[in-house]
Design an enzyme around this catalytic site. Structure first.
Site, PDB file in Angstrom:
ATOM      1  N   PRO A   9      38.763  95.090  14.648  1.00 38.19           N
ATOM      2  CA  PRO A   9      39.564  96.304  14.691  1.00 38.19           C
ATOM      3  C   PRO A   9      38.994  97.474  13.889  1.00 38.19           C
ATOM      4  O   PRO A   9      38.441  97.281  12.799  1.00 38.19           O
ATOM      5  CB  PRO A   9      40.920  95.876  14.115  1.00 38.19           C
ATOM      6  CG  PRO A   9      40.649  94.617  13.383  1.00 38.19           C
ATOM      7  CD  PRO A   9      39.508  93.946  14.096  1.00 38.19           C
ATOM      8  N   ASN A  10      39.166  98.641  14.486  1.00 38.25           N
ATOM      9  CA  ASN A  10      38.803  99.936  13.883  1.00 38.25           C
ATOM     10  C   ASN A  10      37.302 100.214  13.839  1.00 38.25           C
ATOM     11  O   ASN A  10      36.896 101.309  13.435  1.00 38.25           O
ATOM     12  CB  ASN A  10      39.414 100.086  12.467  1.00 38.25           C
ATOM     13  CG  ASN A  10      40.922 100.005  12.504  1.00 38.25           C
ATOM     14  OD1 ASN A  10      41.549 100.778  13.232  1.00 38.25           O
ATOM     15  ND2 ASN A  10      41.510  99.078  11.785  1.00 38.25           N
ATOM     16  N   ARG A  17      36.076 107.087  10.869  1.00 35.40           N
ATOM     17  CA  ARG A  17      36.811 106.405   9.800  1.00 35.40           C
ATOM     18  C   ARG A  17      36.009 106.378   8.495  1.00 35.40           C
ATOM     19  O   ARG A  17      34.819 106.042   8.486  1.00 35.40           O
ATOM     20  CB  ARG A  17      37.190 104.973  10.220  1.00 35.40           C
ATOM     21  CG  ARG A  17      36.047 103.989  10.199  1.00 35.40           C
ATOM     22  CD  ARG A  17      36.435 102.582  10.616  1.00 35.40           C
ATOM     23  NE  ARG A  17      37.273 101.881   9.676  1.00 35.40           N
ATOM     24  CZ  ARG A  17      37.239 100.558   9.487  1.00 35.40           C
ATOM     25  NH1 ARG A  17      36.421  99.791  10.183  1.00 35.40           N
ATOM     26  NH2 ARG A  17      38.032  99.995   8.621  1.00 35.40           N
ATOM     27  N   TYR A  22      31.701 103.773   5.599  1.00 33.69           N
ATOM     28  CA  TYR A  22      31.101 103.180   6.803  1.00 33.69           C
ATOM     29  C   TYR A  22      30.012 104.044   7.442  1.00 33.69           C
ATOM     30  O   TYR A  22      29.431 103.639   8.450  1.00 33.69           O
ATOM     31  CB  TYR A  22      32.206 102.884   7.831  1.00 33.69           C
ATOM     32  CG  TYR A  22      33.237 101.916   7.299  1.00 33.69           C
ATOM     33  CD1 TYR A  22      32.881 100.596   7.003  1.00 33.69           C
ATOM     34  CD2 TYR A  22      34.550 102.308   7.066  1.00 33.69           C
ATOM     35  CE1 TYR A  22      33.808  99.702   6.494  1.00 33.69           C
ATOM     36  CE2 TYR A  22      35.493 101.425   6.567  1.00 33.69           C
ATOM     37  CZ  TYR A  22      35.117 100.124   6.282  1.00 33.69           C
ATOM     38  OH  TYR A  22      36.036  99.234   5.784  1.00 33.69           O
ATOM     39  N   ASN A  73      31.498  90.698  13.155  1.00 35.26           N
ATOM     40  CA  ASN A  73      32.128  91.502  12.107  1.00 35.26           C
ATOM     41  C   ASN A  73      33.613  91.534  12.453  1.00 35.26           C
ATOM     42  O   ASN A  73      34.037  92.358  13.258  1.00 35.26           O
ATOM     43  CB  ASN A  73      31.539  92.918  12.068  1.00 35.26           C
ATOM     44  CG  ASN A  73      32.164  93.742  10.943  1.00 35.26           C
ATOM     45  OD1 ASN A  73      33.167  93.330  10.353  1.00 35.26           O
ATOM     46  ND2 ASN A  73      31.576  94.894  10.653  1.00 35.26           N
ATOM     47  N   ALA A  76      38.998  93.872   9.552  1.00 34.38           N
ATOM     48  CA  ALA A  76      40.142  93.487   8.705  1.00 34.38           C
ATOM     49  C   ALA A  76      40.594  92.045   8.951  1.00 34.38           C
ATOM     50  O   ALA A  76      41.125  91.393   8.041  1.00 34.38           O
ATOM     51  CB  ALA A  76      41.307  94.444   8.938  1.00 34.38           C
ATOM     52  N   GLU A  97      28.210  86.164   9.819  1.00 37.57           N
ATOM     53  CA  GLU A  97      29.208  87.192   9.509  1.00 37.57           C
ATOM     54  C   GLU A  97      28.484  88.446   9.004  1.00 37.57           C
ATOM     55  O   GLU A  97      27.564  88.340   8.187  1.00 37.57           O
ATOM     56  CB  GLU A  97      30.112  86.624   8.409  1.00 37.57           C
ATOM     57  CG  GLU A  97      31.133  87.569   7.846  1.00 37.57           C
ATOM     58  CD  GLU A  97      31.858  86.958   6.628  1.00 37.57           C
ATOM     59  OE1 GLU A  97      31.326  86.015   5.993  1.00 37.57           O
ATOM     60  OE2 GLU A  97      32.952  87.434   6.323  1.00 37.57           O
ATOM     61  N   HIS A  99      29.189  92.544   7.563  1.00 39.78           N
ATOM     62  CA  HIS A  99      30.056  93.659   7.160  1.00 39.78           C
ATOM     63  C   HIS A  99      29.169  94.848   6.829  1.00 39.78           C
ATOM     64  O   HIS A  99      28.169  94.687   6.115  1.00 39.78           O
ATOM     65  CB  HIS A  99      30.907  93.305   5.936  1.00 39.78           C
ATOM     66  CG  HIS A  99      31.812  92.154   6.203  1.00 39.78           C
ATOM     67  ND1 HIS A  99      32.927  92.270   6.992  1.00 39.78           N
ATOM     68  CD2 HIS A  99      31.720  90.855   5.843  1.00 39.78           C
ATOM     69  CE1 HIS A  99      33.497  91.087   7.094  1.00 39.78           C
ATOM     70  NE2 HIS A  99      32.783  90.210   6.415  1.00 39.78           N
ATOM     71  N   ARG A 106      34.535  95.590  -3.285  1.00 40.91           N
ATOM     72  CA  ARG A 106      35.722  96.365  -2.901  1.00 40.91           C
ATOM     73  C   ARG A 106      37.018  95.693  -3.391  1.00 40.91           C
ATOM     74  O   ARG A 106      36.986  94.888  -4.306  1.00 40.91           O
ATOM     75  CB  ARG A 106      35.688  96.612  -1.389  1.00 40.91           C
ATOM     76  CG  ARG A 106      34.444  97.438  -0.970  1.00 40.91           C
ATOM     77  CD  ARG A 106      34.426  97.751   0.502  1.00 40.91           C
ATOM     78  NE  ARG A 106      35.565  98.584   0.887  1.00 40.91           N
ATOM     79  CZ  ARG A 106      35.932  98.804   2.151  1.00 40.91           C
ATOM     80  NH1 ARG A 106      35.236  98.270   3.136  1.00 40.91           N
ATOM     81  NH2 ARG A 106      36.980  99.563   2.411  1.00 40.91           N
TER      82      ARG A 106
END
Ligand code: DQA
Length: 144
Positions: A9-10, A17, A22, A73, A76, A97, A99, A106
């Site tokens: 998502p996103n 964003r 990012y 990825n 969230a 994975e 990111h 974070r």
């Protein structure tokens, strides 16, 4: 070698964003980047993005018997989704994975990765390059 690149998502909002986190490149630019290095590496790639957990689960299930590995990825859903973890375990395809940001630096709620528990490797904080590193790792790993 066939790899599925799955984005959660996103990530379709890349470029808009939180650019300080990012970057300013768009999702379309990410797709172009992935297609570019896959072409160079002789990898047959499928790229998919969804904002919906169940759709991501189905994409993982659909990879079974068709793909050699998954670069994911989960965005969230990384930090919340046992369903995505279970789907990765169900198909038992080698998965890496990725990111864009360095999640380890974070918020505390980003410190848990469910999907990561079913992944052979994680690249976080390398921006777009993390996807390439993941593909290189899988190529090596699957080749063994
Ligand atoms: C992300 C990190 C996640 O914590 C976040 O929810 C995202 C993107 C990344 O690529 O840095 O949406 O997966």
């Amino acid at each position: 070698m066939k790899l599925l690149f799955l984005n959660g998502p996103n990530l379709n909002m890349l470029g808009i964003r939180e650019p300080d986190i990012y970057g300013r490149q768009t999702y379309a630019a990410l797709e172009d980047y992935i297609r570019g290095f896959c072409g160079e590496m002789g990898i047959d790639c499928e790229i998919f993005q969804s904002n919906h957990e169940g759709v991501l689960v189905e994409a993982i299930q659909n990879a079974y018997g068709k793909m050699d590995g998954i670069v994911i990825n989960p965005a969230a859903y990384t930090h919340t989704s046992v369903a995505i973890l279970d789907a990765l375990k169900a198909v038992s395809l080698p998965a890496v994975e990725v990111h864009l940001s360095d999640v380890s630096q974070r918020e505390s709620f980003r410190q848990i990765s469910y999907a990561g528990m079913a992944c052979v490797k994680t690249y976080a904080g390398y921006g777009f390059k993390g996807y390439r590193l993941a593909a290189e790792y899988l190529k090596e790993h699957i080749g063994k």
